[in-house]
Design an enzyme around this catalytic site. Structure first.
Site, short mmCIF file in Angstrom:
data_model
loop_
_atom_site.label_atom_id
_atom_site.label_comp_id
_atom_site.label_asym_id
_atom_site.label_seq_id
_atom_site.Cartn_x
_atom_site.Cartn_y
_atom_site.Cartn_z
N LEU A 1 0.83 -1.21 0.00
CA LEU A 1 0.00 0.00 0.00
C LEU A 1 0.87 1.26 0.00
O LEU A 1 0.58 2.23 -0.70
CB LEU A 1 -0.95 -0.02 1.21
CG LEU A 1 -2.29 -0.73 0.98
CD1 LEU A 1 -2.17 -2.07 0.29
CD2 LEU A 1 -3.06 -0.88 2.28
N TYR B 1 -3.86 -9.86 15.44
CA TYR B 1 -3.64 -8.80 14.45
C TYR B 1 -4.77 -7.77 14.54
O TYR B 1 -4.53 -6.55 14.59
CB TYR B 1 -3.56 -9.42 13.05
CG TYR B 1 -3.63 -8.44 11.90
CD1 TYR B 1 -2.53 -7.68 11.53
CD2 TYR B 1 -4.82 -8.27 11.17
CE1 TYR B 1 -2.60 -6.77 10.47
CE2 TYR B 1 -4.89 -7.37 10.12
CZ TYR B 1 -3.79 -6.62 9.78
OH TYR B 1 -3.86 -5.73 8.73
N SER C 1 -10.22 -4.98 1.94
CA SER C 1 -9.23 -5.76 1.18
C SER C 1 -8.66 -4.92 0.04
O SER C 1 -9.29 -4.81 -1.01
CB SER C 1 -9.86 -7.00 0.57
OG SER C 1 -10.52 -7.77 1.55
N SER D 1 -8.07 -1.74 10.23
CA SER D 1 -8.48 -2.88 9.41
C SER D 1 -9.87 -3.35 9.80
O SER D 1 -10.32 -3.19 10.93
CB SER D 1 -7.47 -4.01 9.61
OG SER D 1 -7.97 -5.22 9.08
N1 LIG Z 1 -3.65 -4.68 2.24
C1 LIG Z 1 -4.82 -4.72 2.85
O1 LIG Z 1 -5.81 -5.21 2.32
C2 LIG Z 1 -4.96 -4.13 4.23
C3 LIG Z 1 -6.20 -4.22 4.86
C4 LIG Z 1 -6.35 -3.65 6.13
C5 LIG Z 1 -5.30 -3.00 6.71
N2 LIG Z 1 -4.10 -2.95 6.09
C6 LIG Z 1 -3.00 -2.27 6.77
O2 LIG Z 1 -2.32 -1.42 5.86
C7 LIG Z 1 -0.94 -1.35 6.21
C8 LIG Z 1 -0.08 -1.68 5.00
O3 LIG Z 1 -0.40 -2.98 4.56
P1 LIG Z 1 0.23 -3.64 3.23
O4 LIG Z 1 -0.81 -4.49 2.64
O5 LIG Z 1 0.89 -2.59 2.40
O6 LIG Z 1 1.32 -4.61 3.88
P2 LIG Z 1 2.90 -4.75 3.62
O7 LIG Z 1 3.37 -5.90 4.44
O8 LIG Z 1 3.17 -4.78 2.16
O9 LIG Z 1 3.47 -3.40 4.24
C9 LIG Z 1 3.74 -3.24 5.60
C10 LIG Z 1 5.11 -2.59 5.74
O10 LIG Z 1 5.38 -2.41 7.14
C11 LIG Z 1 6.77 -2.65 7.33
N3 LIG Z 1 7.07 -3.02 8.71
C12 LIG Z 1 6.81 -4.19 9.34
N4 LIG Z 1 7.32 -4.18 10.58
C13 LIG Z 1 7.90 -2.98 10.75
C14 LIG Z 1 8.63 -2.38 11.82
N5 LIG Z 1 8.84 -3.04 12.97
N6 LIG Z 1 9.10 -1.13 11.65
C15 LIG Z 1 8.90 -0.47 10.49
N7 LIG Z 1 8.24 -0.98 9.44
C16 LIG Z 1 7.76 -2.23 9.57
C17 LIG Z 1 7.11 -3.78 6.37
O11 LIG Z 1 8.50 -3.81 6.09
C18 LIG Z 1 6.24 -3.44 5.16
O12 LIG Z 1 6.97 -2.72 4.18
C19 LIG Z 1 -0.75 -2.29 7.40
O13 LIG Z 1 -0.83 -1.55 8.60
C20 LIG Z 1 -1.96 -3.22 7.30
O14 LIG Z 1 -2.31 -3.76 8.56
C21 LIG Z 1 -3.89 -3.51 4.86
O1 LIG Z 2 -9.23 -9.02 5.11
C1 LIG Z 2 -8.51 -8.70 4.17
O2 LIG Z 2 -8.82 -8.96 3.00
C2 LIG Z 2 -7.19 -8.01 4.42
O3 LIG Z 2 -7.20 -7.45 5.73
C3 LIG Z 2 -6.04 -6.72 6.05
O4 LIG Z 2 -6.12 -6.21 7.35
C4 LIG Z 2 -4.82 -7.59 5.93
O5 LIG Z 2 -3.68 -6.79 6.12
C5 LIG Z 2 -4.77 -8.21 4.54
O6 LIG Z 2 -3.67 -9.09 4.46
C6 LIG Z 2 -6.05 -8.97 4.28
O7 LIG Z 2 -6.06 -9.52 3.02
#
Ligand SMILES: NC(=O)c1ccc[n+]([C@@H]2O[C@H](COP(=O)([O-])OP(=O)(O)OC[C@H]3O[C@@H](n4cnc5c(N)ncnc54)[C@H](O)[C@@H]3O)[C@@H](O)[C@H]2O)c1
Ligand SMILES: O=C(O)[C@H]1O[C@@H](O)[C@H](O)[C@@H](O)[C@@H]1O
Length: 279
Positions: free
Chosen positions: A14, A136, A165, A111
């Site tokens: 993201l 989580y 998502s 989330s």
């Molecule tokens: N992708 C989704 O559908 C989704 C849904 C709900 C919430 N989120 C939230 O959005 C955010 C980004 O998610 P994403 O899908 O890009 O995941 P991602 O794993 O690609 O990105 C997360 C980043 O956080 C970094 N990270 C992890 N531990 C760390 C630490 N101790 N210090 C500094 N950086 C650290 C990782 O290196 C990674 O680059 C997260 O907080 C996730 O919980 C994502």
């Molecule tokens: O529920 C979901 O689809 C998403 O929820 C987010 O919080 C998680 O970071 C992602 O990995 C999941 O795929």
């Protein structure tokens, strides 16, 4: 234009879509993550490696910033001890540093898993009580409550984006839960440029016909998603496995997270294609 923004999780999927639009909203974007390098930087962007779990690494980066966009975290269910530093303490560090440096606002990647054990048949709004489906999700509840407390007691604003998502649509649940990358960018932009937000929660979901949540009470944020996962429905439904009423993953908002044992990892990678944007 804002003077300085900080983006945590900048090396993540993201984060990779947010860096460029955020760099255009401010004179200086400080991107940070725990990795060594994030590739070519955009104009006005710099990169600093820091572990969010370590206050002395993350706090100095926030000095002089207007807002922090906090996306850095472990993005899967894990044993509590593994999430404690990055996802719980990391949030505390970001909020405390934001307060100490006089920032106006934290924009936080929360989330659906903060409310993942609500039944899918309940059309939940932004005021649905916390009902986490995993450790989580519990960390997202903790961070939202931290956001609420820092607003009430210290006047630090927050927008908690309860993202559903944000990934390619490749399963039935995603027909409702999809957040497109363009809509993600609009959501984060609105969370930054809305003049006054206090403590706010909003679902991060596109304009899907089958969206399972209600953002009506967050309409003042001006988030008007444009994409709709219905364009994928015919193909996805033709290949969909049969409905299993006994599967908690099909019956709850948290999807597969609602079905795993606490601390069991690997659930997040089940449906995700890593289509990170490269610079
Ligand atoms: N992708 C989704 O559908 C989704 C849904 C709900 C919430 N989120 C939230 O959005 C955010 C980004 O998610 P994403 O899908 O890009 O995941 P991602 O794993 O690609 O990105 C997360 C980043 O956080 C970094 N990270 C992890 N531990 C760390 C630490 N101790 N210090 C500094 N950086 C650290 C990782 O290196 C990674 O680059 C997260 O907080 C996730 O919980 C994502
Ligand atoms: O529920 C979901 O689809 C998403 O929820 C987010 O919080 C998680 O970071 C992602 O990995 C999941 O795929």
């Amino acid at each position: 234009m804002m003077k300085k923004l900080v983006l945590t999780g900048a090396a993540g999927r993201l984060g990779s879509y947010l860096r460029e639009p955020l760099s255009k909203m401010c004179q200086e974007l400080v991107s940070t993550d725990i990795v060594d390098d994030i590739g070519k930087l955009y104009e006005g962007e710099s990169y600093a490696k820091a572990d969010v779990a370590v206050y002395d690494q993350i706090a100095p980066l926030l000095e002089g910033a207007d807002m922090v966009v906090h996306f850095g975290a472990i993005v899967d269910e894990k044993p509590f001890e593994e999430l404690l530093g990055p996802n719980f303490v990391g949030s505390y560090n970001v909020w405390e540093a934001a307060y100490q440096h006089g920032l106006q606002r934290v924009v936080y990647a929360s989330s659906i898993h903060a409310v993942g054990m609500h039944k899918k048949s309940d059309f939940i709004g932004i005021d649905a009580p916390h009902k986490p489906d995993t450790f989580y999700g519990l960390a997202k509840c903790f961070s939202e409550d931290l956001a609420s407390m820092y607003w009430d007691k210290r006047g630090l604003e927050a927008v908690c984006l309860r993202i559903l998502s944000c990934a390619q649509v490749n399963n039935t649940r995603a027909l409702g839960s999809w957040l497109s990358y363009d809509d993600l960018i609009q959501l984060v932009t609105r969370a930054i440029d809305t003049p006054s937000v206090g403590f706010s929660v909003v679902y991060g979901v596109s304009n899907n016909d089958r969206a399972p949540v209600d953002n009506a009470k967050a309409s003042f944020l001006g988030y008007r998603p444009k994409d709709n996962a219905e364009q994928f429905a015919e193909k996805i439904l033709a290949e969909a496995p049969p409905v299993d009423l006994k599967d908690p993953g099909q019956m709850h908002h948290g999807g597969p997270f609602a079905a795993v044992d606490l601390g069991e990892s690997g659930v997040a990678s089940m449906n995700i294609v890593n289509d990170k944007k490269t610079t």
